[in-house]
Design an enzyme around this catalytic site. Sequence first.
Site, PDB file in Angstrom:
ATOM      1  N   HIS A 207       2.885  19.620   1.546  1.00  0.00           N
ATOM      2  CA  HIS A 207       1.819  19.854   0.579  1.00  0.00           C
ATOM      3  C   HIS A 207       1.364  21.293   0.813  1.00  0.00           C
ATOM      4  O   HIS A 207       1.563  21.844   1.893  1.00  0.00           O
ATOM      5  CB  HIS A 207       0.703  18.815   0.763  1.00  0.00           C
ATOM      6  CG  HIS A 207       1.125  17.462   0.246  1.00  0.00           C
ATOM      7  ND1 HIS A 207       0.780  17.003  -0.988  1.00  0.00           N
ATOM      8  CD2 HIS A 207       1.908  16.494   0.790  1.00  0.00           C
ATOM      9  CE1 HIS A 207       1.312  15.812  -1.192  1.00  0.00           C
ATOM     10  NE2 HIS A 207       2.005  15.466  -0.121  1.00  0.00           N
ATOM     11  N   CYS A 238      -2.343  12.672  -2.110  1.00  0.00           N
ATOM     12  CA  CYS A 238      -2.390  11.248  -1.821  1.00  0.00           C
ATOM     13  C   CYS A 238      -3.840  10.799  -1.955  1.00  0.00           C
ATOM     14  O   CYS A 238      -4.735  11.441  -1.398  1.00  0.00           O
ATOM     15  CB  CYS A 238      -1.867  11.000  -0.405  1.00  0.00           C
ATOM     16  SG  CYS A 238      -2.099   9.307   0.140  1.00  0.00           S
TER      17      CYS A 238
HETATM   18  P1  HMG Z   1      -3.184  -5.118   1.508  1.00  0.00           P
HETATM   19  O1  HMG Z   1      -4.421  -5.287   0.723  1.00  0.00           O
HETATM   20  O2  HMG Z   1      -3.283  -5.130   3.009  1.00  0.00           O
HETATM   21  O3  HMG Z   1      -2.041  -6.118   1.031  1.00  0.00           O
HETATM   22  O4  HMG Z   1      -2.542  -3.738   1.061  1.00  0.00           O
HETATM   23  P2  HMG Z   1      -1.882  -7.671   1.150  1.00  0.00           P
HETATM   24  O5  HMG Z   1      -0.478  -7.943   1.549  1.00  0.00           O
HETATM   25  O6  HMG Z   1      -3.006  -8.267   1.965  1.00  0.00           O
HETATM   26  O7  HMG Z   1      -2.073  -8.150  -0.369  1.00  0.00           O
HETATM   27  C1  HMG Z   1      -3.310  -7.985  -1.027  1.00  0.00           C
HETATM   28  C2  HMG Z   1      -3.076  -7.948  -2.527  1.00  0.00           C
HETATM   29  O8  HMG Z   1      -2.230  -6.857  -2.874  1.00  0.00           O
HETATM   30  C3  HMG Z   1      -2.421  -9.194  -3.093  1.00  0.00           C
HETATM   31  O9  HMG Z   1      -2.919  -9.345  -4.403  1.00  0.00           O
HETATM   32  C4  HMG Z   1      -0.967  -8.805  -3.187  1.00  0.00           C
HETATM   33  O10 HMG Z   1      -0.284  -9.516  -4.206  1.00  0.00           O
HETATM   34  C5  HMG Z   1      -1.079  -7.338  -3.562  1.00  0.00           C
HETATM   35  P3  HMG Z   1      -4.096 -10.404  -4.738  1.00  0.00           P
HETATM   36  O11 HMG Z   1      -3.527 -11.724  -4.323  1.00  0.00           O
HETATM   37  O12 HMG Z   1      -5.280  -9.980  -3.898  1.00  0.00           O
HETATM   38  O13 HMG Z   1      -4.280 -10.222  -6.198  1.00  0.00           O
HETATM   39  N1  HMG Z   1       0.102  -6.561  -3.125  1.00  0.00           N
HETATM   40  C6  HMG Z   1       0.904  -5.879  -3.956  1.00  0.00           C
HETATM   41  N2  HMG Z   1       0.883  -5.703  -5.298  1.00  0.00           N
HETATM   42  C7  HMG Z   1       1.862  -4.956  -5.819  1.00  0.00           C
HETATM   43  N3  HMG Z   1       2.856  -4.362  -5.091  1.00  0.00           N
HETATM   44  C8  HMG Z   1       2.906  -4.518  -3.760  1.00  0.00           C
HETATM   45  C9  HMG Z   1       1.896  -5.310  -3.156  1.00  0.00           C
HETATM   46  N4  HMG Z   1       1.648  -5.654  -1.861  1.00  0.00           N
HETATM   47  C10 HMG Z   1       0.556  -6.437  -1.867  1.00  0.00           C
HETATM   48  N5  HMG Z   1       3.863  -3.917  -3.061  1.00  0.00           N
HETATM   49  C11 HMG Z   1      -0.599  -2.382   0.668  1.00  0.00           C
HETATM   50  C12 HMG Z   1      -1.348  -3.278   1.647  1.00  0.00           C
HETATM   51  C13 HMG Z   1       0.504  -1.706   1.424  1.00  0.00           C
HETATM   52  C14 HMG Z   1      -0.055  -3.239  -0.459  1.00  0.00           C
HETATM   53  C15 HMG Z   1      -1.619  -1.364   0.093  1.00  0.00           C
HETATM   54  O14 HMG Z   1      -2.283  -0.767   1.145  1.00  0.00           O
HETATM   55  C16 HMG Z   1      -0.960  -0.321  -0.756  1.00  0.00           C
HETATM   56  O15 HMG Z   1      -0.446  -0.605  -1.840  1.00  0.00           O
HETATM   57  N6  HMG Z   1      -0.937   0.944  -0.273  1.00  0.00           N
HETATM   58  C17 HMG Z   1      -0.227   1.996  -0.966  1.00  0.00           C
HETATM   59  C18 HMG Z   1      -0.965   3.270  -0.817  1.00  0.00           C
HETATM   60  C19 HMG Z   1      -0.188   4.366  -1.497  1.00  0.00           C
HETATM   61  O16 HMG Z   1       0.605   4.140  -2.400  1.00  0.00           O
HETATM   62  N7  HMG Z   1      -0.433   5.617  -1.043  1.00  0.00           N
HETATM   63  C20 HMG Z   1       0.231   6.760  -1.619  1.00  0.00           C
HETATM   64  C21 HMG Z   1       1.688   6.808  -1.298  1.00  0.00           C
HETATM   65  S1  HMG Z   1       2.027   7.400   0.335  1.00  0.00           S
HETATM   66  C22 HMG Z   1       1.913   9.129   0.203  1.00  0.00           C
HETATM   67  O17 HMG Z   1       1.533   9.658  -0.809  1.00  0.00           O
HETATM   68  C23 HMG Z   1       2.360   9.951   1.366  1.00  0.00           C
HETATM   69  C24 HMG Z   1       3.735  10.599   1.137  1.00  0.00           C
HETATM   70  O18 HMG Z   1       3.738  11.399  -0.036  1.00  0.00           O
HETATM   71  C25 HMG Z   1       4.091  11.459   2.343  1.00  0.00           C
HETATM   72  C26 HMG Z   1       2.922  12.385   2.723  1.00  0.00           C
HETATM   73  O19 HMG Z   1       2.632  13.328   1.969  1.00  0.00           O
HETATM   74  O20 HMG Z   1       2.330  12.095   3.770  1.00  0.00           O
HETATM   75  C27 HMG Z   1       4.838   9.535   0.970  1.00  0.00           C
HETATM   76 MG    MG Z   2       3.070  13.457  -0.089  1.00  0.00          MG
END
Ligand code: HMG
Ligand code: MG
Length: 285
Positions: A207, A238
């Site tokens: 970044h 992010c």
């Molecule tokens: P959680 O709340 O701990 O998940 O989140 P859970 O397993 O307890 O499930 C809770 C709810 O989420 C449930 O729904 C699941 O169905 C749903 P409810 O029954 O409450 O309606 N759920 C999902 N829905 C859709 N797709 C899924 C999914 N998993 C659970 N895959 C979780 C844990 C990982 C899901 C959450 O924290 C999350 O989605 N985090 C993503 C955050 C993110 O996308 N951040 C940005 C990307 S990373 C980034 O940008 C960095 C990078 O660029 C490198 C850098 O620059 O460092 C890659």
């Molecule tokens: Mg990134």
Amino acid sequence: MDDHVLIWEMGPRDGLQNEAAQIPTEQKVALVNKLSATGLRRIEVTSFVSPRWVPQMADAAQVFAAINRRPGVVYSALTPNMQGFEAALSSGVGEVAIFASASEAFSSKNINCSITESMARFQPVLGRAHDMRMPVRAYVSCAIDCPYDGPVVPANVAKVTRQLLDMGCYEVSLADTIGSGQPDRVHSMLDAVLDVAEARTLALHFHDTQGRAIDNVAAGLERGIRIFDAAVGGLGGCPYAPGAKGNVATETVVDWLHSHGLSTGTDLDLLREAGRFANDLRKPT
Ligand code: HMG
Ligand code: MG
């Protein structure tokens, strides 16, 4: 071969995920299609993450269903767990990426679990992908600094990187999540990581918060790294890394690489056009 650099295009995913206003699905599709025409071979299209955590990526399946896939181009998506992986499979995704962190605080804020727990979540994803012969890429966030905990010890980055490679990831992208890195710190981090991993298995993801990303790319090249993540138009950030600016712009990296005698196989004019299109998507309508 040493003069060729592979660019992983992050615009549609890292670039757009942080946008507060929902971008229409067809505009995201149009961006991916434009990127496909530039000569890029790797495009991260979207994320199969919780729509409550990242609302902008809620249309991941629709985006994947609508893009034109060019032969020879890898179209990938982020998957944090089995639920995301299954959804990606249903959408015909050919390659996925998992994302871990070298900092506990960021792991907890970004994916709601510890580093150890995240590895346990990734294990079945890698098991299933392995059975299907699907390649899995990985990220290590906070390879330099953590937005919550400050400087990250290079040995921790090396440890997580080695774990991800041992679990079956073919490539690990080391991410300067908040863009605070400078070449000396990139070198120190790479000193540790290159002790445990070969340069050909590593990518760098900068970044560009402090305008040092190109200097950091140069540092990576010095150390033998030939894979860099970038986002057209310099989009990105992010939602769980406050203050982080966009990824280094693909156009800027490609222009710099070409002027230093390195090849990327991409067309700079088409990248610039895609960058303008991507930036227009962010403007309030
Ligand atoms: P959680 O709340 O701990 O998940 O989140 P859970 O397993 O307890 O499930 C809770 C709810 O989420 C449930 O729904 C699941 O169905 C749903 P409810 O029954 O409450 O309606 N759920 C999902 N829905 C859709 N797709 C899924 C999914 N998993 C659970 N895959 C979780 C844990 C990982 C899901 C959450 O924290 C999350 O989605 N985090 C993503 C955050 C993110 O996308 N951040 C940005 C990307 S990373 C980034 O940008 C960095 C990078 O660029 C490198 C850098 O620059 O460092 C890659
Ligand atoms: Mg990134």
